[in-house]
Motif scaffolding. Sequence first.
Motif, short mmCIF file in Angstrom:
data_model
loop_
_atom_site.label_atom_id
_atom_site.label_comp_id
_atom_site.label_asym_id
_atom_site.label_seq_id
_atom_site.Cartn_x
_atom_site.Cartn_y
_atom_site.Cartn_z
N SER A 267 43.32 49.96 44.78
CA SER A 267 43.50 50.05 43.32
C SER A 267 43.66 48.64 42.76
O SER A 267 44.25 47.78 43.39
CB SER A 267 44.71 50.92 42.98
OG SER A 267 45.85 50.48 43.65
N CYS A 268 43.12 48.43 41.60
CA CYS A 268 43.12 47.08 41.03
C CYS A 268 44.50 46.75 40.46
O CYS A 268 45.29 47.64 40.16
CB CYS A 268 42.01 46.94 39.99
SG CYS A 268 42.43 47.54 38.35
N PRO A 269 44.80 45.46 40.31
CA PRO A 269 46.15 45.09 39.86
C PRO A 269 46.36 45.31 38.36
O PRO A 269 47.49 45.16 37.88
CB PRO A 269 46.23 43.60 40.20
CG PRO A 269 44.81 43.13 40.21
CD PRO A 269 43.98 44.29 40.68
N THR A 270 45.31 45.68 37.62
CA THR A 270 45.29 45.84 36.16
C THR A 270 45.38 44.46 35.47
O THR A 270 45.95 43.53 36.02
CB THR A 270 46.41 46.75 35.59
OG1 THR A 270 47.65 46.08 35.65
CG2 THR A 270 46.47 48.08 36.30
N CYS A 271 44.77 44.40 34.32
CA CYS A 271 44.80 43.16 33.52
C CYS A 271 44.49 43.51 32.07
O CYS A 271 44.46 44.69 31.72
CB CYS A 271 43.81 42.14 34.09
SG CYS A 271 42.09 42.56 33.72
N GLY A 272 44.23 42.51 31.27
CA GLY A 272 43.96 42.75 29.85
C GLY A 272 42.69 43.54 29.59
O GLY A 272 42.45 43.98 28.47
N ARG A 273 41.86 43.72 30.60
CA ARG A 273 40.62 44.48 30.40
C ARG A 273 40.79 45.96 30.75
O ARG A 273 39.87 46.75 30.56
CB ARG A 273 39.51 43.95 31.31
CG ARG A 273 38.99 42.61 30.96
CD ARG A 273 37.71 42.34 31.75
NE ARG A 273 37.38 40.94 31.68
CZ ARG A 273 37.81 40.03 32.54
NH1 ARG A 273 38.56 40.39 33.55
NH2 ARG A 273 37.50 38.77 32.39
N THR A 274 41.96 46.31 31.34
CA THR A 274 42.13 47.67 31.86
C THR A 274 41.95 48.72 30.75
O THR A 274 42.63 48.65 29.73
CB THR A 274 43.54 47.81 32.49
OG1 THR A 274 43.75 46.70 33.33
CG2 THR A 274 43.67 49.09 33.28
N ASP A 275 41.06 49.65 30.99
CA ASP A 275 40.74 50.65 29.98
C ASP A 275 41.45 51.98 30.21
O ASP A 275 41.51 52.82 29.32
CB ASP A 275 39.23 50.91 29.97
CG ASP A 275 38.48 49.77 29.30
OD1 ASP A 275 39.00 49.24 28.30
OD2 ASP A 275 37.39 49.42 29.78
N ASN A 308 34.93 44.60 38.00
CA ASN A 308 34.88 44.78 39.46
C ASN A 308 34.79 46.25 39.84
O ASN A 308 34.58 46.58 41.01
CB ASN A 308 36.15 44.21 40.12
CG ASN A 308 36.24 42.72 39.96
OD1 ASN A 308 35.23 42.03 39.97
ND2 ASN A 308 37.46 42.23 39.78
N GLY A 309 35.02 47.11 38.86
CA GLY A 309 35.13 48.54 39.13
C GLY A 309 33.95 49.15 39.86
O GLY A 309 34.11 49.70 40.96
N PRO A 310 32.74 49.06 39.32
CA PRO A 310 31.62 49.76 39.97
C PRO A 310 31.40 49.30 41.41
O PRO A 310 31.11 50.12 42.27
CB PRO A 310 30.43 49.42 39.06
CG PRO A 310 31.05 49.16 37.73
CD PRO A 310 32.36 48.49 38.03
#
Length: 356
Positions: A267-275, A308-310
């Motif tokens: 799982s990603c660390p989340t950031c300002g782009r997290t939707d 980075n998601g896809p």
Amino acid sequence: MTIEFTRRFSRPLMLGKTPVGGGAPLSVQSMNNTRTADTAATLTQLEELAAVGCDIGRLAVADFSDAAALPDIARFSPLPLVADIHFDYRLALKAIEAGVAGLRLNPGNIGGKERVKQVAQAAQAAGIPIRVGVNGGSLEKDLLKKYGGVTAEALVESAGRHIEMLEDAGFFSIKLSLKASRLPLMLAAYRQMAALCDYPLHIGVTEAGLPGKGSVKSALGIGILLAQGIGDTLRVSLTGDPVEEVKLALDILRALELRTGGIEIISCPTCGRTDIDVVALAQAIQKEAALLTPAKPLSIAVMGCAVNGPGEARDADLGLAGGKNGGVLFAKGEVIGRFGEEELLPELLRRMRELA
Ligand code: SF4
């Protein structure tokens, strides 16, 4: 690409049916914190440890009431058992008689050569190994004086003395540990010992502390040694429930790809782009994953956006790449479809159960 660590050669031995050393898969140990004399509580905890993937159990045998409980415990235990004994050689003899799979005992602490010989002969006859376990907290006074405190050299010399006593008694089915709570010390001691002998090594950071910082220390100490090919069996030592020790030990092995199985959550660390709410999604998936025992290892990726998601989601068995008001789900690299935020979790969980 699989990266393999070259493991130090060690001679093989058996703990019940569990092989240790000689290139056998790394085994995970823990130690009960029940009173051994309480047979029911001890067996219940051994069942709990076995259920989360523990390979070897250890019990403190502090007195004759503990020793008296061992025959029943050994008979019904789901795990091979190591009896942990200090000072009284008679407890070691009782434990061997009771059918334990191994002993943890320092021969220098049981009152002289004759007693060591008796224990070594009984262990030999029963076909069980003995772990010599030196510990930074209980080094001999003369070694502390000689080395000016607890040093790697002092730990190694202490282990050498105990080993020599067993070897003099004709006993060679030996396993070693040289534990300390300070990482640089523990690492240096294991490295030195690994270069000096081919006995299998039981590795761990002793008294690592509470989960949290203790987990970091354990993962680093054990992980660094494993990455250098040192270690045949391991124990994480945390203040608390031994079940958590086993879970962490298995996570260390999985992180180094030395053990496969279970569900790996990326799982990603989340950031300002997290939707999307990555934290809530990852937590819900982790909770559900803990209840599943997949036949094959599974990876589930939960990623917050289209950057980075896809890529990560495609690489996983099941993946989610977040986007505005929802996200795209992938299975084995293929797009399954786009789902609204409300539908993502139920759909992910349903597919994870199906795959598992
Ligand atoms: Fe940020 Fe996207 Fe990376 Fe998650 S995947 S940390 S949301 S850039």
